[in-house]
Scaffold this active site. Structure first.
Site, PDB file in Angstrom:
ATOM      1  N   ASP A 363       0.841  -1.200   0.000  1.00  7.94           N
ATOM      2  CA  ASP A 363       0.000   0.000   0.000  1.00  7.94           C
ATOM      3  C   ASP A 363       0.871   1.244   0.000  1.00  7.94           C
ATOM      4  O   ASP A 363       1.702   1.433   0.874  1.00  7.94           O
ATOM      5  CB  ASP A 363      -0.957  -0.040   1.186  1.00  7.94           C
ATOM      6  CG  ASP A 363      -2.017  -1.108   0.990  1.00  7.94           C
ATOM      7  OD1 ASP A 363      -2.742  -1.011  -0.007  1.00  7.94           O
ATOM      8  OD2 ASP A 363      -2.094  -2.041   1.791  1.00  7.94           O
ATOM      9  N   THR A 364       0.614   2.083  -0.979  1.00  8.79           N
ATOM     10  CA  THR A 364       1.577   3.083  -1.406  1.00  8.79           C
ATOM     11  C   THR A 364       0.825   4.241  -2.045  1.00  8.79           C
ATOM     12  O   THR A 364      -0.328   4.093  -2.422  1.00  8.79           O
ATOM     13  CB  THR A 364       2.524   2.423  -2.456  1.00  8.79           C
ATOM     14  OG1 THR A 364       3.193   1.328  -1.846  1.00  8.79           O
ATOM     15  CG2 THR A 364       3.533   3.389  -3.000  1.00  8.79           C
ATOM     16  N   VAL A 365       1.503   5.379  -2.195  1.00 10.94           N
ATOM     17  CA  VAL A 365       0.979   6.459  -3.029  1.00 10.94           C
ATOM     18  C   VAL A 365       2.041   6.854  -4.047  1.00 10.94           C
ATOM     19  O   VAL A 365       3.215   7.009  -3.709  1.00 10.94           O
ATOM     20  CB  VAL A 365       0.564   7.696  -2.194  1.00 10.94           C
ATOM     21  CG1 VAL A 365      -0.645   7.376  -1.348  1.00 10.94           C
ATOM     22  CG2 VAL A 365       1.709   8.215  -1.324  1.00 10.94           C
TER      23      VAL A 365
END
Length: 551
Positions: A363-365
């Protein structure tokens, strides 16, 4: 053969003075405001990244890591910044094995074993901006939107509500039961113990104070000051490993970007400890095929890209670790000869089976910025799993990442745990250059899916003439596994025609259909710069809560 299905649900955003794309619209607005004030791409990125650490807390935090790919229009240079944290000096295989563990826990204090590098990355890039890109805005000004949203609140998105509820599983004591951690309960749940619902206002007063301290005192308040001391104190009181010396020794490193040719373009990415060379290896393999004779969206198209991914991942998993601990033969791995060798192994009639179980999370941006002068940034920031380790030390509001849980406790493993070592990182921001200038700034969240989605975006834009938004929205796939599964499968969005699905099954792919626009596929984004007019074409992923905006 060019595909005829090039429509998109959203229009591509066009602008000539600056463009921002990010997975949350409030963060996009924060970056655009910086550009409108005359700020450059790096300054806008800091505003976006810090805002995302507040308004998209399930996907990233100032307790995570980040990586930068920066194109400087004035110097005509492309630079890369690695601001991932290293394992603590006391983090050893024996420490975990002596507690009866065969793997590092995914959650909790023992999962928070690497120093968070995000804030150091912002500050290092900020200093570069002032020195090399005529940066003019103050550090405090860039953090103002993030501080305001933390202090006064922001409306919770459907994504945050969903992922919070996913992590309130009282029956999953090891992974999904995050409410067992006091800091998580007090930060991300309401007084009645339930998740904030979509549209409700969430405030993070402790994080606001931490960001205010960083705005006034710089990153040293975290790495050599009271915020770091608060974090270390709680971690150690609960059997964790990080020390103040670990924080003090953190450094963000400028590294040389790696590249391969793709058609008439040059694709850039970050070197290890990121999986950037896997993303480039896929393009290197695909460069050996003429996609004009393969229809986009056909079974042959999906089969080719999936098989190229498997081969690139095999090289990645043999070699990827911290390059300070092992020489990695990147020149050979990304050579034309290697691309030809791997391409020759692809059989269009049947699927090759990759034995290694692929990591299902990440989970990342990712965000992209291009300013009026043509400076460009491709940036990615992460805490690894949703809500990272689940640990938020009291009084800080900082969610600590669990990236270190990806280390292996097998002494023979390429990514084995060692003190002061950076782990294998899935994060890898990308750019495509044409005639020596940025042409496509692109990336995505999604762990193992990042190289796969990057390949989808590049082929759809370069080989098939898709618009930026159409390339992002087009049906995607993900080769890997999901939580609880003991084998890899090929997940495809249900919009892929049934005839194509059946043809892929006939080739031996183990298929799993997911919803039409699945969050599983990650949140991609891209900005294309027209070489002649310099007009910017931006897109954001409807699978997330983002927007592309320019002026």
């Amino acid at each position: 053969m060019r595909s005829q299905t090039m429509n998109s649900y959203r229009p591509t955003t066009l602008a000539s003075n600056g463009m921002v794309t990010a997975p949350h619209y409030l963060a996009t607005q924060a970056g655009l405001a910086v550009l409108q004030k005359g700020g450059n791409a790096i300054e806008a990125t800091i505003a976006v990244a810090s805002t995302l650490s507040v308004v998209y807390p399930h996907m990233n935090s100032i307790g995570g890591d980040n990586f930068w790919l920066i194109s400087n229009e004035k110097t005509k240079e492309i630079n890369a910044l690695n601001s991932s944290g290293r394992a603590g000096q006391h983090a050893t295989i024996d420490f975990y094995r002596n507690q009866g563990l065969t793997s590092i826990p995914s959650r909790g204090y023992l999962a928070a074993l690497t120093v968070p590098g995000a804030v150091a990355g912002w500050e290092e890039a900020y200093e570069y901006s002032k020195k090399h890109m005529e940066g003019s805005l103050s550090w405090e000004e860039l953090l103002t939107p993030a501080i305001s949203y933390a202090k006064h609140g922001f409306p919770v998105t459907p994504s945050q509500e969903y992922w919070t509820n996913v992590n309130l599983d009282e029956h999953d004591q090891e992974f999904r039961n995050l409410q067992r951690f006091k800091g998580f309960r007090e930060t991300f749940l309401k007084e009645d113990g339930t998740a904030y619902r979509t549209g409700e206002i969430m405030k993070q007063p402790d994080l606001a104070q931490t960001l205010e301290a960083i705005a006034k005192e710089g990153s040293q308040v975290l790495y050599n000051g009271r915020i770091g001391e608060q974090i270390v104190s709680e971690v150690q009181e609960n059997g964790g490993l990080l020390t103040m010396e670990d924080f003090q020794r953190h450094r963000s490193d400028w590294v040389r970007p790696i590249s391969v040719n793709y058609r008439d373009y040059t694709a850039y990415n970050l070197p290890p400890n990121t999986q950037g060379f896997a993303s480039l290896s896929i393009l290197n393999i695909l460069n050996q095929f003429d996609l004009r004779f393969i229809e986009e969206g056909s079974a042959e198209y999906y089969h080719l890209l999936v098989e190229a991914t498997k081969l690139a991942f095999a090289d990645r998993d043999e070699w990827l670790t911290d390059p300070e601990f092992l020489h990695i033969p990147l020149r050979k791995l990304l050579s034309v000869e290697r691309g030809e060798h791997l391409a020759a192994q692809i059989d269009f009639t049947r699927a090759n089976h990759l034995n290694k179980q692929l990591e299902p999370k990440g989970d990342t941006v990712w965000l992209g910025v291009v300013d009026k002068e043509g400076n460009a940034v491709s940036f990615i920031q992460s805490i690894y799993h949703d809500f990272g380790s689940g640990i938020i030390p009291e009084g800080t509001g900082v969610t600590l990442q669990n990236r270190g849980s990806f280390f292996s406790l097998d002494p023979a493993h390429i990514n084995r745990l060692e003190p002061n070592k950076r782990t294998f990182h899935t994060l890898n921001p990308a750019m495509l250059f044409k005639n020596g200038a940025p042409y496509l700034v692109y990336g995505t969240m999604g762990g193992e899916g990042q190289p796969q989605t990057q390949a989808a975006i590049v082929t759809r834009i370069v080989d098939y003439g898709y618009s930026v938004q159409a390339a992002i929205e087009a049906p995607r796939w993900l080769y890997g596994r999901t939580w609880g599964s003991d084998s890899n499968s090929l997940k495809v969005e249900a919009r892929i025609p049934e005839t194509v699905v059946e043809q892929l099954k006939d080739k031996g792919h183990s298929l799993e259909l997911v919803e039409d626009f699945s969050d599983t596929m990650g949140h991609a984004g891209a900005i294309l710069i027209d070489p002649d007019t310099k007009v910017m074409f931006g897109g954001a992923d409807p699978r997330g809560d983002g927007a592309a905006s320019g002026f």
